[in-house]
Design a protein around this motif. Sequence first.
Motif: not given
Length: 522
Positions: A301, A354, A356-359, A361-362, A364, A366-367, A485
């Motif tokens: 990122l 974690s 499931q949300i990783l892309t 373009d994720t 902050s 989302h984390f 990713v």
Amino acid sequence: MEDSLVEYGFRRVIITITAIFCALLEIVDTTIVNVALNDMKGSLGVTLTDVAWVVTAYAIANVIVVPMTSWLSQQFGRRNYFAASIIIFTVSSFLCGNASTITELIIFRFIQGLGGGALLVTAQTIITESYPKEKRGIAQAIYGMGVIVGPTLGPPLGGYLVDNFSWPYIFYINIPIGIIATILTIMFVRSPKYSQKLTLRQVDFIGITLLAVAVGSLQFVLEHGQQDDWFNDNKILILSILAAAGFFFFIWREIVAKHPIVNLRVLKDNNLAIGTIMSFILGFGLYGSTFIIPIYLQSILGWTATDAGLLLVPSSITTAFMMPLIGILLQKGVAPKFLVAGGFLVFFVYSLWSYQILTPDTGSEHFIMPLVLRGVGLGLLFVPITTLSLSSLKGKEIGDGAAFTGMMRQLGGSFGIAIITTYIGTSNANHRLNLVSHMPSFSPMVQERVKGLQNMFMGKGFSPEIALDKAYELLNFTVMKQAAVLSYMDVFMGLGILFLVCIPFVLLIKKGAGKVNVTDVH
């Protein structure tokens, strides 16, 4: 533990604060250096492989000295040993900051690790001693706050000091705290009365040497295996054999020695044996996830080291809030094994979330919530695992048990970082091959994408040929980023499964474990 060692009121507050600050000093220094390696490399004119020894030397010294802490406390008296360790740590911090060559820095960092490794276990024992039996859970919770928050504080603090001052200040910051801690230790900390001290001839120097060889070799293999291509490198192969042989002969020596440097017999206690394994897994998860998140944020990122470190702060604050609550639950008689099982379950959910949300373009936002959940999981794990491990030990065995859990937590972290680094390296290549195989260059979709990118670059003034090259470069970069990713997703899924598998084993722990009965902690 002798009742005379229980402190009350102002004295207990001072002793607790002193011990926590010393534990924090040691743990923050484990991670604070990571963000300064680039600056050190430039300042000292060395390669990244050379400067990695600054981290390795400290870790090796730590893992060597931790198992010997209980024994050294008996030889010199706990207060004297603790004060001497703080002084060694503080003086070597000054020397590290003043180092002008990489060799000097590595030597002083090793000495700093010898002082620092002792701080962690001794601080835990001093805090445990200062509280009456019914408040042991609270004592472990207070100590745990320092241990869990420490690895997270390192990167943002290091980033701030490097960005605003220069790398030596990550060492100079230890000096005022070390001086105050030394004075308070000499004034307030008391030592238990020990029944015996060994003469120099009785000291298990063979055990010390074997431990140093085994742990030092293993730590080097874990730290440098990935970059040196593991067993294809002769040095890694020789040190792996040396580590295995060193541990074998060390275990044999400690079993037959009359005055062993490490009391392995204490591992006959089932709760300590299970607790030691769980401490290893906790270290794997704690240090592994603390390592992987900033790396992901910076490499994928494009975040700065300071911003990446700051994102971990909500997780630490959550853990800090959890610790006293866990202490109260333990005090009220809640079985530690249920809290540990809950902690492993929460960590599994965090890892899955974690994943499931990783892309690429994720953001902050989302984390934040998964990391808060991670903080809850660590809170549920740290204190109950420590309490469980020591629950059925008596007398001086408690100090031996604390040393084992401390060492295994550190080793778990080293294994976690080494395995994750290796996996990401090999997995990246595999995922890239897989992605490329699904997008052949003659595919209409790929051709359309390349044409679109070429037109974009031509619109910026590039010739058709250069624009086409740049289009393929950008496409390749996109594929590599996606492969990275996917590798990080795999790591989170793997960590989650590891924690899930642990739950049944935790629930097998014998009934009644967790009521710590300390009679003479060392």
